[in-house]
Write a protein that holds these residues in place. Structure first.
Motif, PDB file in Angstrom:
ATOM      1  N   VAL A  55       0.849  -1.191   0.000  1.00  0.00           N
ATOM      2  CA  VAL A  55       0.000   0.000   0.000  1.00  0.00           C
ATOM      3  C   VAL A  55       0.885   1.242   0.000  1.00  0.00           C
ATOM      4  CG1 VAL A  55      -1.744   1.321   1.273  1.00  0.00           C
ATOM      5  CG2 VAL A  55      -1.845  -1.185   1.229  1.00  0.00           C
ATOM      6  N   VAL A  56       0.558   2.190  -0.890  1.00  0.00           N
ATOM      7  CA  VAL A  56       1.247   3.486  -0.955  1.00  0.00           C
ATOM      8  C   VAL A  56       0.270   4.538  -0.440  1.00  0.00           C
ATOM      9  CG1 VAL A  56       2.280   5.209  -2.477  1.00  0.00           C
ATOM     10  CG2 VAL A  56       2.617   2.778  -2.949  1.00  0.00           C
ATOM     11  N   THR A  57       0.721   5.390   0.491  1.00  0.00           N
ATOM     12  CA  THR A  57      -0.140   6.432   1.055  1.00  0.00           C
ATOM     13  C   THR A  57       0.520   7.792   0.885  1.00  0.00           C
ATOM     14  OG1 THR A  57      -0.919   4.868   2.720  1.00  0.00           O
ATOM     15  CG2 THR A  57      -1.342   7.202   3.131  1.00  0.00           C
ATOM     16  N   THR A  58      -0.257   8.795   0.454  1.00  0.00           N
ATOM     17  CA  THR A  58       0.223  10.177   0.382  1.00  0.00           C
ATOM     18  C   THR A  58      -0.718  11.044   1.202  1.00  0.00           C
ATOM     19  OG1 THR A  58      -1.007  10.631  -1.648  1.00  0.00           O
ATOM     20  CG2 THR A  58       1.269   9.915  -1.903  1.00  0.00           C
ATOM     21  N   GLN A  59      -0.190  12.143   1.702  1.00  0.00           N
ATOM     22  CA  GLN A  59      -0.960  13.057   2.548  1.00  0.00           C
ATOM     23  C   GLN A  59      -1.121  14.406   1.849  1.00  0.00           C
ATOM     24  OE1 GLN A  59      -1.917  12.081   5.757  1.00  0.00           O
ATOM     25  NE2 GLN A  59      -1.026  10.083   5.330  1.00  0.00           N
ATOM     26  N   ALA A  70      -1.495   8.839  -5.087  1.00  0.00           N
ATOM     27  CA  ALA A  70      -0.631   7.799  -4.523  1.00  0.00           C
ATOM     28  C   ALA A  70      -0.291   6.871  -5.681  1.00  0.00           C
ATOM     29  CB  ALA A  70      -1.358   7.044  -3.414  1.00  0.00           C
ATOM     30  N   GLY A  81      -7.874   1.388  -4.140  1.00  0.00           N
ATOM     31  CA  GLY A  81      -7.401   2.592  -3.478  1.00  0.00           C
ATOM     32  C   GLY A  81      -8.558   3.353  -2.876  1.00  0.00           C
ATOM     33  N   SER A  84      -9.146   9.010   2.518  1.00  0.00           N
ATOM     34  CA  SER A  84      -9.542   9.009   3.918  1.00  0.00           C
ATOM     35  C   SER A  84      -9.383  10.409   4.486  1.00  0.00           C
ATOM     36  CB  SER A  84      -8.661   8.030   4.696  1.00  0.00           C
ATOM     37  OG  SER A  84      -8.920   8.101   6.067  1.00  0.00           O
ATOM     38  N   SER A 118      -5.841  11.777   3.218  1.00  0.00           N
ATOM     39  CA  SER A 118      -4.865  10.796   2.713  1.00  0.00           C
ATOM     40  C   SER A 118      -5.441  10.102   1.487  1.00  0.00           C
ATOM     41  CB  SER A 118      -4.562   9.738   3.772  1.00  0.00           C
ATOM     42  OG  SER A 118      -4.016  10.318   4.927  1.00  0.00           O
ATOM     43  N   TYR A 120      -4.679   6.609  -0.756  1.00  0.00           N
ATOM     44  CA  TYR A 120      -3.891   5.377  -0.726  1.00  0.00           C
ATOM     45  C   TYR A 120      -4.189   4.535  -1.966  1.00  0.00           C
ATOM     46  CZ  TYR A 120      -8.174   3.285   1.132  1.00  0.00           C
ATOM     47  OH  TYR A 120      -9.459   2.861   1.302  1.00  0.00           O
TER      48      TYR A 120
END
Length: 133
Positions: A55-59, A70, A81, A84, A118, A120
């Motif tokens: 899993v890739v998460t960006t903020q 992401a 994906g 959130s 976020s 993901y």
């Protein structure tokens, strides 16, 4: 001289002579026809495939509307994906959540919302390896 007499009987065979020298090699003959194909071999045993998922998460930080992505590692595919939002310090809303493609294959996820939030992407490695048992 007088007339010839009748033919006499055949005499006994003489002894075998000495073997002669080997002659030169003759030219090659024409190529023969292609033979029929052989039978199909049996099916081999099934192996296992090692699939790596991550899993890739960006903020997206700050306040106000934002869009972020992401992205999976190069050559990998996104299998899912989402977006959130923490709902703190104020209620937030998501305006977009969809896969990013390279024209056909999903390679990441994009989301738009009121920050902070976020995005993901669930990614799968395309570097699979068949293992033997």
């Amino acid at each position: 001289m007088g007339p010839s007499g009748p033919t006499g009987t055949t005499g006994a065979q003489g002894p075998q002579g000495v073997q002669g020298a080997t002659g030169e090699t003759g030219p090659s003959g024409p190529t023969g026809d292609i033979g029929p194909s052989g039978a199909t071999g049996p099916v081999g045993p099934l192996g296992t495939v090692d699939i790596s998922t991550y899993v890739v998460t960006t903020q997206a930080s700050g306040h106000g509307f934002a869009t972020t992505q992401a992205m999976c590692d190069a050559g990998d595919v996104a299998t899912g994906g989402g977006v959130s939002t923490p709902q703190i310090p104020f209620p937030s809303w998501v305006s977009a959540s969809f896969p990013v493609t390279d024209g056909q294959t999903p390679i990441g996820w994009q989301g738009s919302a009121n920050a902070p939030f976020s995005v993901y992407a669930v990614c799968q490695s395309t570097m699979t390896q068949q293992t033997s048992d």
